[in-house]
Design an enzyme around this catalytic site. Structure first.
Site, PDB file in Angstrom:
ATOM      1  N   ARG A  73       0.833  -1.202   0.000  1.00 58.18           N
ATOM      2  CA  ARG A  73       0.000   0.000   0.000  1.00 58.18           C
ATOM      3  C   ARG A  73       0.870   1.255   0.000  1.00 58.18           C
ATOM      4  O   ARG A  73       1.505   1.593   0.991  1.00 58.18           O
ATOM      5  CB  ARG A  73      -0.926   0.005   1.225  1.00 58.18           C
ATOM      6  CG  ARG A  73      -1.845   1.219   1.270  1.00 58.18           C
ATOM      7  CD  ARG A  73      -2.792   1.301   0.084  1.00 58.18           C
ATOM      8  NE  ARG A  73      -3.727   0.167   0.084  1.00 58.18           N
ATOM      9  CZ  ARG A  73      -4.425  -0.186  -1.006  1.00 58.18           C
ATOM     10  NH1 ARG A  73      -4.325   0.486  -2.137  1.00 58.18           N
ATOM     11  NH2 ARG A  73      -5.242  -1.220  -0.951  1.00 58.18           N
ATOM     12  N   ARG A  99       1.952  -6.156 -10.315  1.00 58.69           N
ATOM     13  CA  ARG A  99       2.393  -5.615  -9.020  1.00 58.69           C
ATOM     14  C   ARG A  99       2.573  -6.682  -7.947  1.00 58.69           C
ATOM     15  O   ARG A  99       3.014  -6.355  -6.846  1.00 58.69           O
ATOM     16  CB  ARG A  99       1.440  -4.513  -8.539  1.00 58.69           C
ATOM     17  CG  ARG A  99       0.006  -4.967  -8.320  1.00 58.69           C
ATOM     18  CD  ARG A  99      -0.859  -3.816  -7.817  1.00 58.69           C
ATOM     19  NE  ARG A  99      -2.258  -4.191  -7.673  1.00 58.69           N
ATOM     20  CZ  ARG A  99      -3.160  -3.500  -7.010  1.00 58.69           C
ATOM     21  NH1 ARG A  99      -2.823  -2.375  -6.425  1.00 58.69           N
ATOM     22  NH2 ARG A  99      -4.408  -3.913  -6.940  1.00 58.69           N
ATOM     23  N   HIS A 169       0.807   3.948 -10.660  1.00 64.69           N
ATOM     24  CA  HIS A 169      -0.263   4.336  -9.728  1.00 64.69           C
ATOM     25  C   HIS A 169       0.366   5.011  -8.509  1.00 64.69           C
ATOM     26  O   HIS A 169       0.321   4.479  -7.390  1.00 64.69           O
ATOM     27  CB  HIS A 169      -0.974   3.028  -9.336  1.00 64.69           C
ATOM     28  CG  HIS A 169      -2.179   3.142  -8.457  1.00 64.69           C
ATOM     29  ND1 HIS A 169      -2.230   3.899  -7.316  1.00 64.69           N
ATOM     30  CD2 HIS A 169      -3.387   2.545  -8.546  1.00 64.69           C
ATOM     31  CE1 HIS A 169      -3.405   3.764  -6.747  1.00 64.69           C
ATOM     32  NE2 HIS A 169      -4.122   2.942  -7.482  1.00 64.69           N
ATOM     33  N   ASP A 213     -12.540   9.629  -7.419  1.00 62.77           N
ATOM     34  CA  ASP A 213     -11.976   8.493  -8.158  1.00 62.77           C
ATOM     35  C   ASP A 213     -12.315   8.724  -9.632  1.00 62.77           C
ATOM     36  O   ASP A 213     -13.403   8.403 -10.081  1.00 62.77           O
ATOM     37  CB  ASP A 213     -12.597   7.185  -7.625  1.00 62.77           C
ATOM     38  CG  ASP A 213     -11.848   5.956  -8.130  1.00 62.77           C
ATOM     39  OD1 ASP A 213     -10.941   6.113  -8.960  1.00 62.77           O
ATOM     40  OD2 ASP A 213     -12.194   4.834  -7.683  1.00 62.77           O
ATOM     41  N   GLU A 273      -2.175   9.293 -11.090  1.00 55.52           N
ATOM     42  CA  GLU A 273      -1.652   8.113 -11.788  1.00 55.52           C
ATOM     43  C   GLU A 273      -1.559   8.393 -13.285  1.00 55.52           C
ATOM     44  O   GLU A 273      -2.527   8.850 -13.886  1.00 55.52           O
ATOM     45  CB  GLU A 273      -2.585   6.925 -11.522  1.00 55.52           C
ATOM     46  CG  GLU A 273      -2.882   6.725 -10.043  1.00 55.52           C
ATOM     47  CD  GLU A 273      -4.090   5.827  -9.796  1.00 55.52           C
ATOM     48  OE1 GLU A 273      -4.322   4.908 -10.595  1.00 55.52           O
ATOM     49  OE2 GLU A 273      -4.806   6.055  -8.807  1.00 55.52           O
TER      50      GLU A 273
HETATM   51  C1  BG6 Z   1      -7.334   3.588  -8.108  1.00 54.80           C
HETATM   52  C2  BG6 Z   1      -8.725   3.237  -8.533  1.00 54.80           C
HETATM   53  O1  BG6 Z   1      -6.526   3.663  -9.242  1.00 54.80           O
HETATM   54  O2  BG6 Z   1      -6.821   2.564  -7.249  1.00 54.80           O
HETATM   55  C3  BG6 Z   1      -9.581   3.054  -7.311  1.00 54.80           C
HETATM   56  O3  BG6 Z   1      -9.213   4.243  -9.416  1.00 54.80           O
HETATM   57  C4  BG6 Z   1      -8.983   2.022  -6.381  1.00 54.80           C
HETATM   58  O4  BG6 Z   1     -10.896   2.685  -7.707  1.00 54.80           O
HETATM   59  C5  BG6 Z   1      -7.554   2.422  -6.053  1.00 54.80           C
HETATM   60  O5  BG6 Z   1      -9.752   1.935  -5.199  1.00 54.80           O
HETATM   61  C6  BG6 Z   1      -6.806   1.423  -5.151  1.00 54.80           C
HETATM   62  O6  BG6 Z   1      -6.795   0.172  -5.721  1.00 54.80           O
HETATM   63  P1  BG6 Z   1      -6.158  -1.057  -4.970  1.00 54.80           P
HETATM   64  O7  BG6 Z   1      -6.434  -2.241  -5.847  1.00 54.80           O
HETATM   65  O8  BG6 Z   1      -4.689  -0.782  -4.837  1.00 54.80           O
HETATM   66  O9  BG6 Z   1      -6.813  -1.148  -3.619  1.00 54.80           O
END
Ligand code: BG6
Length: 301
Positions: A73, A99, A169, A213, A273
């Site tokens: 995260r 990933r 991202h 989002d 992103e």
């Molecule tokens: C963003 C999406 O890119 O990533 C969101 O637009 C999503 O909808 C977020 O919640 C996090 O994604 P993840 O899979 O890392 O929990």
């Protein structure tokens, strides 16, 4: 494992490899211009702080965990070969599998400007081929210095064309979500993913007062995060990318996710992103390659 990596790719005063308690290997980059860390699983850049900043520019959740097969995260997850949910197979992982699988180091070096370069290639396996039955090379090069540059290249080595969705991202460190704004997307169309999916047009700069989002489409523009609290601007420049995703979960979703640095960690991050998503997915013809490049820099006010 790290001994041979350090022998082959380590660079004194620039780059070394360590094994985390989880058993995953992390590349540590530290030079005169900045520092960064990158987990080989996922080619996942976790941190970046240029020397000219007192606070990291890339955000990593204090709840971030390194674990085999799990995404980390924060940092800059590599979303590939699809962005968001898989268009047909709901059991396939969101944002693709790149990933969460191993990548191997293929090259390291020092740029003429003194920045450190590290290149990795995704390791395909029977499991990845079940989800992506195409012959290709996927490479990520990171160049860590006063700026951070990342280049994600997809080379189609097979006989058939294929279509990818992708994103770097990146989670950026901010002072507080209530006091930042993002410029560069004025007038652009976006798919608003909050409460369904509808096409809207951006008026003025983006400010934040709730879950956001959005997938901005058909935009190659540089974006700027204006941060009054940390007294800086973060510039997000890109090429080979026509979508920009802007995401903050806000309190309810952050509580549900539970790994964003409870209770308020989510306030100190913002994802901008650089992507090719939805309308902007990329066809990579047989025998050709496509590269998405980002370059970030922080300017103190
Ligand atoms: C963003 C999406 O890119 O990533 C969101 O637009 C999503 O909808 C977020 O919640 C996090 O994604 P993840 O899979 O890392 O929990």
């Amino acid at each position: 494992m790290t001994t041979s990596l350090n022998t082959q790719f380590g660079i004194k005063g620039h780059l070394g490899f360590i094994e985390d308690a989880s058993g995953l290997v992390v590349a540590k980059i530290d030079n005169d211009q900045g520092s960064a860390s990158l987990c080989l699983q996922g080619a996942h850049l976790m941190t970046w702080q240029p020397r000219n900043q007192k606070t990291p520019v890339v955000w990593l959740s204090k709840d971030a965990k390194l674990a085999a097969g799990k995404s980390i995260r924060g940092g800059a997850p590599v979303c590939w070969p699809w962005f968001g949910a898989h268009p047909v197979e709901s059991a396939f992982p969101g944002h693709g599998y790149a990933r969460t699988v191993p990548w191997r180091v293929v090259e390291s070096g020092i740029e003429p400007c003194g920045a450190t370069r590290l290149s990795l290639r995704l390791v395909a396996s029977d499991k990845t081929r079940e989800q992506w039955p195409h012959e290709c090379n996927v490479d990520l090069t990171v160049i860590v210095g006063e700026t951070l540059r990342m280049e994600l290249t997809t080379e189609n080595t097979g006989d058939n064309d294929f279509v990818i969705g992708e994103a770097l991202h990146t989670y950026f460190q901010i002072g507080d979500i209530g006091t930042v704004s993002v410029s560069g997307l004025e007038g652009c169309e976006y798919w608003d993913k909050v409460g369904g999916s509808s096409l809207k047009r951006q008026q003025g700069a983006i400010g934040f007062s709730g879950e956001t989002d959005r997938v901005y489409i058909n935009t190659a523009a540089e974006c700027v995060i204006h941060d009054e609290m940390l007294k800086r601007r973060i510039h997000v420049a890109k090429s080979g990318s026509l979508s920009t995703v802007v995401w903050t979960p806000w309190v309810e979703k952050a509580n549900k996710m539970g790994d964003l640095g409870q209770p308020d960690g989510w306030r100190e991050m913002l994802c901008v992103e650089s992507a090719n998503a939805l309308d902007n997915q990329v066809k990579v013809a047989a025998g050709t390659r496509h590269t998405l490049i980002v370059e970030y820099r922080a300017v103190s006010l």
